[in-house]
Motif scaffolding. Structure first.
Motif, PDB file in Angstrom:
ATOM      1  N   MET A  35     -13.786   6.281  -2.123  1.00 40.37           N
ATOM      2  CA  MET A  35     -13.532   5.050  -1.370  1.00 40.37           C
ATOM      3  C   MET A  35     -13.531   5.293   0.128  1.00 40.37           C
ATOM      4  O   MET A  35     -13.962   4.435   0.902  1.00 40.37           O
ATOM      5  N   THR A  36     -13.043   6.458   0.544  1.00 38.35           N
ATOM      6  CA  THR A  36     -12.879   6.727   1.974  1.00 38.35           C
ATOM      7  C   THR A  36     -13.971   7.626   2.547  1.00 38.35           C
ATOM      8  O   THR A  36     -14.137   7.678   3.764  1.00 38.35           O
ATOM      9  N   ARG A  44      -2.622   2.857  -2.775  1.00 41.64           N
ATOM     10  CA  ARG A  44      -2.936   2.168  -1.514  1.00 41.64           C
ATOM     11  C   ARG A  44      -2.391   2.941  -0.323  1.00 41.64           C
ATOM     12  O   ARG A  44      -3.060   3.068   0.706  1.00 41.64           O
ATOM     13  N   VAL A  54      -4.655   5.976   0.312  1.00 41.47           N
ATOM     14  CA  VAL A  54      -5.905   5.570   0.962  1.00 41.47           C
ATOM     15  C   VAL A  54      -5.657   5.277   2.441  1.00 41.47           C
ATOM     16  O   VAL A  54      -6.417   5.722   3.318  1.00 41.47           O
ATOM     17  N   ALA A  55      -4.572   4.551   2.718  1.00 38.92           N
ATOM     18  CA  ALA A  55      -4.252   4.221   4.107  1.00 38.92           C
ATOM     19  C   ALA A  55      -3.984   5.480   4.925  1.00 38.92           C
ATOM     20  O   ALA A  55      -4.408   5.585   6.085  1.00 38.92           O
ATOM     21  N   GLY A  61      -9.165  12.645   7.962  1.00 39.61           N
ATOM     22  CA  GLY A  61      -8.619  12.423   6.639  1.00 39.61           C
ATOM     23  C   GLY A  61      -9.191  13.396   5.624  1.00 39.61           C
ATOM     24  O   GLY A  61     -10.378  13.692   5.628  1.00 39.61           O
ATOM     25  N   CYS A 119     -13.791  10.843   2.417  1.00 37.30           N
ATOM     26  CA  CYS A 119     -13.149  12.051   2.937  1.00 37.30           C
ATOM     27  C   CYS A 119     -13.495  13.259   2.074  1.00 37.30           C
ATOM     28  O   CYS A 119     -13.851  13.121   0.901  1.00 37.30           O
ATOM     29  N   VAL A 164      -5.184   8.543   4.385  1.00 36.34           N
ATOM     30  CA  VAL A 164      -6.462   9.220   4.619  1.00 36.34           C
ATOM     31  C   VAL A 164      -7.239   8.516   5.721  1.00 36.34           C
ATOM     32  O   VAL A 164      -7.823   9.155   6.606  1.00 36.34           O
ATOM     33  N   GLU A 165      -7.249   7.201   5.684  1.00 37.49           N
ATOM     34  CA  GLU A 165      -7.978   6.446   6.703  1.00 37.49           C
ATOM     35  C   GLU A 165      -7.362   6.610   8.087  1.00 37.49           C
ATOM     36  O   GLU A 165      -8.050   6.444   9.094  1.00 37.49           O
ATOM     37  N   ARG A 166      -6.075   6.969   8.142  1.00 36.37           N
ATOM     38  CA  ARG A 166      -5.431   7.272   9.437  1.00 36.37           C
ATOM     39  C   ARG A 166      -5.727   8.698   9.886  1.00 36.37           C
ATOM     40  O   ARG A 166      -5.295   9.116  10.955  1.00 36.37           O
ATOM     41  N   ILE A 220      -9.879   8.042  -4.385  1.00 36.09           N
ATOM     42  CA  ILE A 220      -9.548   8.030  -2.960  1.00 36.09           C
ATOM     43  C   ILE A 220     -10.702   8.599  -2.144  1.00 36.09           C
ATOM     44  O   ILE A 220     -11.104   8.028  -1.117  1.00 36.09           O
TER      45      ILE A 220
END
Length: 261
Positions: free
Chosen positions: A164-165, A123, A126-127, A58, A167, A129-131, A161
């Protein structure tokens, strides 16, 4: 070429090779089939800093915004970095017949401004990036109004973002797209000939370590965003061979001053 540079004279390895491309999927494949030949025929691209874009995992990339045409240029650049770009874009574009279906099918993320759905884009980003996807966020939120076309102050979405992640944030500067399509002139006029030189450079990841592990207050997010925007402006300065302004153009401040006059 050195420094990750690229131009149309260098053929990219599409399948077998040391730097293979990711699977493009049906809808993004359509975009590539349209955009790449167009860019090769009508533009001269000068891409650099591709080694700064992570090939996996991500990531958020944050470009300056100078034209309605630069998403095409930046998307092509990210593809040449061997990543699939996922842009956050205005929801109105997703409603355009045919085009809306293509970009939606290609996994782009609509932004519904000033509505109950406004938080959905954040949201979704964020999802993504998390993938492990490569997500593009225009931190200015709109095309620059700076008279000299430097980046403006930014919104905090990209910083939020990233923090939170965890990345990386990659500053990306582009220059030249405004010569093909100038925005806010009152007329839509596309100028393809003579062929324009389009430059894009990716900088090294922004160092946000000073903000990690702390509560995501508005003040912290604004400070992190200032660091990000300084890097975007600095990267653009490298492309232009100029020093960016020490204080970036503040659109909200400018509008308040206009109202007061």
């Amino acid at each position: 070429m050195t420094d990750g540079a690229f131009d149309h004279q260098e053929a990219a390895v599409d399948s077998k090779g040391a730097d293979p491309r990711p699977p493009r999927g049906f809808w993004f494949g359509i975009i590539v089939a349209i955009v790449k030949p167009f860019m090769i025929v009508f533009t001269k691209c000068r891409f650099s800093g591709r080694e700064n874009m992570p090939r996996q995992g991500g990531v958020v990339y944050v470009p300056n915004h100078i034209s309605h045409f630069d998403p095409v240029v930046l998307g092509y650049f990210i593809w040449e970095c061997r990543r699939i770009p996922r842009f956050l874009g205005k929801a109105s574009v997703f409603k355009v017949p045919v085009l809306g279906s293509i970009i939606s099918g290609a996994g782009q993320i609509p932004v519904y401004r000033d509505s109950a759905q406004a938080a959905d884009a954040f949201r979704d980003a964020v999802a993504a990036v998390e993938r492990g996807e490569c997500v593009g966020v225009y931190p200015e939120g709109t095309i620059t109004r700076d008279p000299a076309m430097w980046p403006m102050t930014g919104k905090t979405g990209a910083a939020r973002i990233a923090l939170m992640t965890g990345c990386p944030v990659i500053p990306v500067a582009n220059w030249g797209a405004q010569e093909i399509l100038k925005s806010y002139t009152g007329k839509i006029r596309v100028r393809l000939l003579p062929r324009k030189t389009l430059q894009v450079r990716a900088g090294a990841p922004v160092d946000l370590s000073a903000f990690e592990g702390k509560p995501l207050t508005n003040q912290l997010l604004h400070e992190a965003t200032e660091v990000i925007m300084a890097r975007v402006a600095g990267t653009l300065g490298e492309l232009r061979g100029e020093e960016p302004p020490k204080e970036l153009y503040d659109l909200r401040k400018a509008r308040r001053e206009d109202k007061e006059q």
